[in-house]
Design a protein around this motif. Structure first.
Motif, PDB file in Angstrom:
ATOM      1  N   THR A 109      28.506  -4.220  39.002  1.00  0.00           N
ATOM      2  CA  THR A 109      29.465  -4.682  40.014  1.00  0.00           C
ATOM      3  C   THR A 109      28.744  -5.246  41.222  1.00  0.00           C
ATOM      4  N   ARG A 114      32.495 -10.561  41.196  1.00  0.00           N
ATOM      5  CA  ARG A 114      33.518 -11.163  40.332  1.00  0.00           C
ATOM      6  C   ARG A 114      33.049 -12.526  39.819  1.00  0.00           C
ATOM      7  N   ASN A 115      31.769 -12.836  39.996  1.00  0.00           N
ATOM      8  CA  ASN A 115      31.279 -14.176  39.665  1.00  0.00           C
ATOM      9  C   ASN A 115      31.103 -14.408  38.171  1.00  0.00           C
ATOM     10  N   ASP A 116      30.896 -13.359  37.417  1.00  0.00           N
ATOM     11  CA  ASP A 116      30.724 -13.488  35.966  1.00  0.00           C
ATOM     12  C   ASP A 116      31.985 -12.934  35.302  1.00  0.00           C
ATOM     13  N   GLU A 117      32.796 -13.807  34.762  1.00  0.00           N
ATOM     14  CA  GLU A 117      34.111 -13.408  34.237  1.00  0.00           C
ATOM     15  C   GLU A 117      33.995 -12.425  33.075  1.00  0.00           C
ATOM     16  N   GLU A 118      33.010 -12.612  32.213  1.00  0.00           N
ATOM     17  CA  GLU A 118      32.870 -11.743  31.049  1.00  0.00           C
ATOM     18  C   GLU A 118      32.494 -10.322  31.468  1.00  0.00           C
ATOM     19  N   ALA A 120      32.912  -9.048  34.513  1.00  0.00           N
ATOM     20  CA  ALA A 120      34.022  -8.524  35.311  1.00  0.00           C
ATOM     21  C   ALA A 120      35.120  -7.969  34.406  1.00  0.00           C
ATOM     22  N   ALA A 121      35.393  -8.653  33.296  1.00  0.00           N
ATOM     23  CA  ALA A 121      36.420  -8.179  32.362  1.00  0.00           C
ATOM     24  C   ALA A 121      36.002  -6.875  31.702  1.00  0.00           C
ATOM     25  N   GLU A 125      38.101  -3.419  32.186  1.00  0.00           N
ATOM     26  CA  GLU A 125      38.639  -2.691  31.036  1.00  0.00           C
ATOM     27  C   GLU A 125      38.169  -1.237  31.030  1.00  0.00           C
TER      28      GLU A 125
END
Length: 198
Positions: A109, A114-118, A120-121, A125
């Motif tokens: 983190t 939040r710059n890397d979507e994968e 961050a997801a 989750e």
């Protein structure tokens, strides 16, 4: 005819996870990873892809093990609040060498935001799964009179998650066991305050 792999894939991934956990993604060089995994560069590429794919697999491995441990601790006690306390104390009372590593999720983190979507997801989750477990435990605590019926359960979930992260960061910063236990005691007192248990 392809040569059979001469290493244990799971063991190599375990070793890579330890490197990423200690150093983060950017600071872990390919040479660091190869030395720890005890494999050659071509074996890394053939088996795991590039450094990023290896990191994603290592993060998923860490998350699966960490979440399973958290859920087991939450359910280990008959009392819901005792389960929450046990989960938090696991962070407070961990071996100092382990505490010094902090949390790989928190590290991801901080490094990626939040710059890397994968990534961050994956983090979202994982957090959602722990959220759901904590919500179930807290609703039980309400039903059993361990916390006040007016308690905002979702707010309490956020509070426990923040406490967990705080313990991990404080442990990495060098806080001792006694100090970390005090944080746990304060958190549990805050949760049970309205029932007169704190």
């Amino acid at each position: 005819m392809a040569r059979p792999k001469e290493f244990d894939r799971d063991e190599a991934l375990k070793r890579a996870t330890a490197v990423f956990w200690a150093k983060g993604f950017e600071a872990a060089s390919t040479d660091n990873l190869l030395a720890a995994m005890k494999i050659g560069r071509q074996s890394l590429y053939d088996t795991f892809g590039d450094k990023r794919r290896l990191y994603l697999e290592a993060l998923a491995r860490y998350q699966a093990i960490n979440l399973a441990n958290q859920l087991a601790l939450l359910e280990a006690e008959a009392s819901p609040l005792a389960g929450i306390r046990r989960m938090l104390l696991a962070a407070a009372e961990a071996d100092p060498a382990l505490r010094a590593l902090g949390c790989m999720n928190v590290g991801a983190t901080v490094e990626f935001g939040r710059n890397d979507e994968e990534i961050a997801a994956m983090l979202a989750e994982n957090e959602a799964e722990l959220d759901a477990a904590l919500e179930r435990i807290l609703r039980r605590a309400k039903a059993e009179g361990e916390i006040a019926t007016a308690t905002d359960v979702k707010g309490a979930v956020r509070f426990i998650q923040a406490t967990w992260r705080g313990l991990k960061v404080s442990g990495k910063a060098g806080a001792d066991t006694q100090s970390l236990r005090q944080i746990v005691d304060f958190a549990l007192a805050a949760l049970s305050r309205d029932t007169g248990r704190g």
